[in-house]
Design a protein around this motif. Structure first.
Motif, PDB file in Angstrom:
ATOM      1  N   ASP A  78      42.757  38.169  29.580  1.00  0.00           N
ATOM      2  CA  ASP A  78      41.917  37.126  30.182  1.00  0.00           C
ATOM      3  C   ASP A  78      41.349  37.581  31.525  1.00  0.00           C
ATOM      4  O   ASP A  78      40.167  37.391  31.817  1.00  0.00           O
ATOM      5  CB  ASP A  78      42.699  35.827  30.379  1.00  0.00           C
ATOM      6  N   ARG A  79      42.184  38.185  32.359  1.00  0.00           N
ATOM      7  CA  ARG A  79      41.733  38.653  33.674  1.00  0.00           C
ATOM      8  C   ARG A  79      40.719  39.786  33.530  1.00  0.00           C
ATOM      9  O   ARG A  79      39.729  39.837  34.253  1.00  0.00           O
ATOM     10  CB  ARG A  79      42.908  39.119  34.520  1.00  0.00           C
ATOM     11  N   LEU A  80      40.969  40.683  32.594  1.00  0.00           N
ATOM     12  CA  LEU A  80      40.052  41.796  32.381  1.00  0.00           C
ATOM     13  C   LEU A  80      38.698  41.303  31.871  1.00  0.00           C
ATOM     14  O   LEU A  80      37.652  41.768  32.319  1.00  0.00           O
ATOM     15  CB  LEU A  80      40.665  42.796  31.402  1.00  0.00           C
ATOM     16  N   LEU A  81      38.715  40.335  30.962  1.00  0.00           N
ATOM     17  CA  LEU A  81      37.459  39.755  30.481  1.00  0.00           C
ATOM     18  C   LEU A  81      36.732  39.014  31.598  1.00  0.00           C
ATOM     19  O   LEU A  81      35.503  39.077  31.704  1.00  0.00           O
ATOM     20  CB  LEU A  81      37.720  38.824  29.301  1.00  0.00           C
ATOM     21  N   GLY A  82      37.478  38.303  32.429  1.00  0.00           N
ATOM     22  CA  GLY A  82      36.875  37.613  33.567  1.00  0.00           C
ATOM     23  C   GLY A  82      36.233  38.599  34.528  1.00  0.00           C
ATOM     24  O   GLY A  82      35.114  38.390  35.011  1.00  0.00           O
ATOM     25  N   LEU A  83      36.918  39.707  34.808  1.00  0.00           N
ATOM     26  CA  LEU A  83      36.377  40.749  35.674  1.00  0.00           C
ATOM     27  C   LEU A  83      35.115  41.345  35.060  1.00  0.00           C
ATOM     28  O   LEU A  83      34.111  41.554  35.744  1.00  0.00           O
ATOM     29  CB  LEU A  83      37.419  41.843  35.901  1.00  0.00           C
TER      30      LEU A  83
END
Length: 84
Positions: free
Chosen positions: A44-49
């Protein structure tokens, strides 16, 4: 990815023990298995980034420090930038 001094972060030299871990670099940046949360949270964090970085072309023309990427990963959430 660069260090705080704008030098290129050499993950291979760090892994070989020929360089120390610079300020702002956390172990999960060298080995994603070290991420302190769950796999789902990391994704989720990687996709958000990714959404944040793809939102503006200027992001392709600059280098991000390990500290900046760590900060962005800590705060980026999926859909943090409205889709066009």
């Amino acid at each position: 990815m660069v260090t705080a001094t704008s030098a290129k972060l050499s993950k291979s030299l760090i892994r070989q023990g020929q360089a120390s871990l610079p300020d702002g670099v956390t172990p999960w940046m060298l080995d994603t298995r070290e991420w302190p949360g769950s796999l789902a949270e990391y994704v989720d964090r990687l996709l958000g980034l990714t959404e944040v970085l793809l939102a503006d072309p200027r992001h392709f023309f600059r280098s991000y420090s390990a500290g900046e990427l760590g900060r962005l990963m800590a705060t980026a959430t999926a859909r943090s930038v409205p889709a066009p």
